[in-house]
Motif scaffolding. Structure first.
Motif, PDB file in Angstrom:
ATOM      1  N   ALA A  77      35.702  43.159  36.329  1.00 60.49           N
ATOM      2  CA  ALA A  77      34.840  43.900  35.399  1.00 60.49           C
ATOM      3  C   ALA A  77      33.468  44.228  35.977  1.00 60.49           C
ATOM      4  O   ALA A  77      32.729  45.026  35.393  1.00 60.49           O
ATOM      5  N   LYS A  78      33.148  43.681  37.125  1.00 65.81           N
ATOM      6  CA  LYS A  78      31.880  44.050  37.770  1.00 65.81           C
ATOM      7  C   LYS A  78      31.907  45.500  38.230  1.00 65.81           C
ATOM      8  O   LYS A  78      30.866  46.068  38.537  1.00 65.81           O
ATOM      9  N   GLU A  79      33.106  46.082  38.291  1.00 65.42           N
ATOM     10  CA  GLU A  79      33.248  47.517  38.585  1.00 65.42           C
ATOM     11  C   GLU A  79      33.411  48.238  37.250  1.00 65.42           C
ATOM     12  O   GLU A  79      34.434  48.092  36.576  1.00 65.42           O
ATOM     13  N   LYS A  80      32.418  48.988  36.892  1.00 70.74           N
ATOM     14  CA  LYS A  80      32.351  49.603  35.567  1.00 70.74           C
ATOM     15  C   LYS A  80      33.550  50.497  35.240  1.00 70.74           C
ATOM     16  O   LYS A  80      33.969  50.580  34.091  1.00 70.74           O
ATOM     17  N   LYS A  81      34.125  51.129  36.234  1.00 70.27           N
ATOM     18  CA  LYS A  81      35.250  52.041  35.951  1.00 70.27           C
ATOM     19  C   LYS A  81      36.469  51.307  35.392  1.00 70.27           C
ATOM     20  O   LYS A  81      37.324  51.910  34.767  1.00 70.27           O
ATOM     21  N   THR A  82      36.543  50.005  35.594  1.00 72.98           N
ATOM     22  CA  THR A  82      37.675  49.234  35.072  1.00 72.98           C
ATOM     23  C   THR A  82      37.543  48.959  33.580  1.00 72.98           C
ATOM     24  O   THR A  82      38.509  48.564  32.934  1.00 72.98           O
ATOM     25  N   TRP A  83      36.365  49.169  33.024  1.00 67.97           N
ATOM     26  CA  TRP A  83      36.105  48.868  31.617  1.00 67.97           C
ATOM     27  C   TRP A  83      36.964  49.683  30.667  1.00 67.97           C
ATOM     28  O   TRP A  83      37.078  49.343  29.488  1.00 67.97           O
ATOM     29  N   ALA A  84      37.554  50.757  31.132  1.00 67.10           N
ATOM     30  CA  ALA A  84      38.411  51.575  30.260  1.00 67.10           C
ATOM     31  C   ALA A  84      39.522  50.727  29.638  1.00 67.10           C
ATOM     32  O   ALA A  84      39.987  51.016  28.536  1.00 67.10           O
ATOM     33  N   ALA A  85      39.919  49.668  30.312  1.00 69.50           N
ATOM     34  CA  ALA A  85      40.953  48.771  29.780  1.00 69.50           C
ATOM     35  C   ALA A  85      40.507  48.134  28.472  1.00 69.50           C
ATOM     36  O   ALA A  85      41.331  47.801  27.613  1.00 69.50           O
ATOM     37  N   MET A  86      39.208  47.982  28.296  1.00 67.83           N
ATOM     38  CA  MET A  86      38.682  47.312  27.109  1.00 67.83           C
ATOM     39  C   MET A  86      38.852  48.152  25.841  1.00 67.83           C
ATOM     40  O   MET A  86      38.704  47.645  24.743  1.00 67.83           O
ATOM     41  N   LYS A  87      39.169  49.420  25.996  1.00 67.78           N
ATOM     42  CA  LYS A  87      39.386  50.297  24.841  1.00 67.78           C
ATOM     43  C   LYS A  87      40.776  50.112  24.233  1.00 67.78           C
ATOM     44  O   LYS A  87      41.022  50.557  23.122  1.00 67.78           O
ATOM     45  N   GLU A  88      41.659  49.471  24.961  1.00 70.86           N
ATOM     46  CA  GLU A  88      43.047  49.342  24.511  1.00 70.86           C
ATOM     47  C   GLU A  88      43.178  48.258  23.450  1.00 70.86           C
ATOM     48  O   GLU A  88      42.676  47.144  23.604  1.00 70.86           O
ATOM     49  N   TYR A  89      43.902  48.597  22.400  1.00 75.05           N
ATOM     50  CA  TYR A  89      44.095  47.679  21.276  1.00 75.05           C
ATOM     51  C   TYR A  89      44.703  46.353  21.740  1.00 75.05           C
ATOM     52  O   TYR A  89      44.271  45.277  21.325  1.00 75.05           O
ATOM     53  N   LYS A  90      45.699  46.422  22.597  1.00 79.42           N
ATOM     54  CA  LYS A  90      46.394  45.220  23.064  1.00 79.42           C
ATOM     55  C   LYS A  90      45.419  44.253  23.754  1.00 79.42           C
ATOM     56  O   LYS A  90      45.505  43.035  23.574  1.00 79.42           O
ATOM     57  N   VAL A  91      44.512  44.790  24.531  1.00 77.07           N
ATOM     58  CA  VAL A  91      43.518  43.974  25.229  1.00 77.07           C
ATOM     59  C   VAL A  91      42.552  43.361  24.223  1.00 77.07           C
ATOM     60  O   VAL A  91      42.265  42.159  24.263  1.00 77.07           O
ATOM     61  N   GLN A  92      42.061  44.170  23.295  1.00 73.09           N
ATOM     62  CA  GLN A  92      41.135  43.674  22.281  1.00 73.09           C
ATOM     63  C   GLN A  92      41.790  42.583  21.431  1.00 73.09           C
ATOM     64  O   GLN A  92      41.190  41.534  21.168  1.00 73.09           O
ATOM     65  N   GLU A  93      43.018  42.828  21.030  1.00 68.99           N
ATOM     66  CA  GLU A  93      43.754  41.863  20.207  1.00 68.99           C
ATOM     67  C   GLU A  93      43.920  40.537  20.956  1.00 68.99           C
ATOM     68  O   GLU A  93      43.737  39.449  20.380  1.00 68.99           O
ATOM     69  N   HIS A  94      44.272  40.610  22.218  1.00 70.42           N
ATOM     70  CA  HIS A  94      44.471  39.403  23.019  1.00 70.42           C
ATOM     71  C   HIS A  94      43.169  38.590  23.102  1.00 70.42           C
ATOM     72  O   HIS A  94      43.182  37.363  22.933  1.00 70.42           O
ATOM     73  N   LEU A  95      42.073  39.267  23.355  1.00 69.23           N
ATOM     74  CA  LEU A  95      40.791  38.575  23.456  1.00 69.23           C
ATOM     75  C   LEU A  95      40.399  37.929  22.123  1.00 69.23           C
ATOM     76  O   LEU A  95      39.934  36.787  22.094  1.00 69.23           O
ATOM     77  N   ILE A  96      40.592  38.640  21.034  1.00 65.16           N
ATOM     78  CA  ILE A  96      40.264  38.103  19.709  1.00 65.16           C
ATOM     79  C   ILE A  96      41.139  36.891  19.399  1.00 65.16           C
ATOM     80  O   ILE A  96      40.658  35.878  18.881  1.00 65.16           O
ATOM     81  N   ASN A  97      42.412  36.966  19.736  1.00 66.87           N
ATOM     82  CA  ASN A  97      43.307  35.827  19.505  1.00 66.87           C
ATOM     83  C   ASN A  97      42.868  34.604  20.297  1.00 66.87           C
ATOM     84  O   ASN A  97      42.961  33.469  19.809  1.00 66.87           O
ATOM     85  N   ARG A  98      42.410  34.806  21.517  1.00 66.34           N
ATOM     86  CA  ARG A  98      41.914  33.685  22.314  1.00 66.34           C
ATOM     87  C   ARG A  98      40.663  33.093  21.673  1.00 66.34           C
ATOM     88  O   ARG A  98      40.463  31.890  21.667  1.00 66.34           O
ATOM     89  N   CYS A  99      39.830  33.957  21.117  1.00 66.76           N
ATOM     90  CA  CYS A  99      38.623  33.499  20.422  1.00 66.76           C
ATOM     91  C   CYS A  99      38.991  32.655  19.200  1.00 66.76           C
ATOM     92  O   CYS A  99      38.421  31.593  18.978  1.00 66.76           O
ATOM     93  N   LYS A 100      39.935  33.147  18.427  1.00 67.37           N
ATOM     94  CA  LYS A 100      40.358  32.447  17.209  1.00 67.37           C
ATOM     95  C   LYS A 100      40.899  31.060  17.528  1.00 67.37           C
ATOM     96  O   LYS A 100      40.750  30.131  16.743  1.00 67.37           O
ATOM     97  N   LYS A 101      41.547  30.924  18.665  1.00 60.04           N
ATOM     98  CA  LYS A 101      42.118  29.638  19.066  1.00 60.04           C
ATOM     99  C   LYS A 101      41.080  28.744  19.753  1.00 60.04           C
ATOM    100  O   LYS A 101      41.372  27.609  20.100  1.00 60.04           O
ATOM    101  N   GLY A 102      39.895  29.299  19.962  1.00 63.28           N
ATOM    102  CA  GLY A 102      38.848  28.523  20.611  1.00 63.28           C
ATOM    103  C   GLY A 102      39.060  28.344  22.097  1.00 63.28           C
ATOM    104  O   GLY A 102      38.492  27.451  22.716  1.00 63.28           O
ATOM    105  N   GLN A 103      39.861  29.205  22.687  1.00 58.53           N
ATOM    106  CA  GLN A 103      40.156  29.101  24.112  1.00 58.53           C
ATOM    107  C   GLN A 103      39.299  30.070  24.922  1.00 58.53           C
ATOM    108  O   GLN A 103      39.103  31.208  24.519  1.00 58.53           O
TER     109      GLN A 103
END
Length: 121
Positions: A77-103
């Motif tokens: 993610a230090k390369e800004k052009k890779t940030w486009a992945a963060m717009k994807e629902y699947k990626v956002q959902e995965h990160l939120i699920n990890r947050c909910k589990k406290g991981q």
């Protein structure tokens, strides 16, 4: 080339040797191959070698996140052009699920910070 080493079941030492060859860093999807083979340290080595050369992609970041290789994801993610992945629902959902589990809270928080308000699904 490195993918063939993994498919043939070569040892990590041999695969690590392949990473010393300059052409291995430009192999398409090399970061994803290492991440999928559960070799995030090797993948991180590649990322450090190719930073700034426009080789890393949104798929590299997405793969690292979905496989829970968060230290690798932060390096990518230090390369800004890779940030486009963060717009994807699947990626956002995965990160939120990890947050909910406290991981992986620190890593997830850093990655969630990359999502622009307008890009939330």
């Amino acid at each position: 080339l490195l993918q063939r080493f993994f498919i043939l079941g070569k040892r990590d030492l041999e695969a690590q040797e392949v990473l010393t060859w300059p052409e291995s860093y430009t192999e398409q999807g090399i970061v994803q191959i290492c991440a999928k083979k559960n070799k995030p340290v090797m993948a991180e080595q590649v990322v450090l070698q190719v930073r700034g050369q426009q080789i890393l992609t949104r798929d590299d970041l997405k793969t690292a996140i979905l496989l829970d290789h968060f230290e690798l994801a932060l390096e990518i993610a230090k390369e800004k052009k890779t940030w486009a992945a963060m717009k994807e629902y699947k990626v956002q959902e995965h990160l939120i699920n990890r947050c909910k589990k406290g991981q992986f809270i620190y890593y997830v928080g850093e990655l969630l910070n990359l999502i622009d308000n307008k890009d939330w699904e």
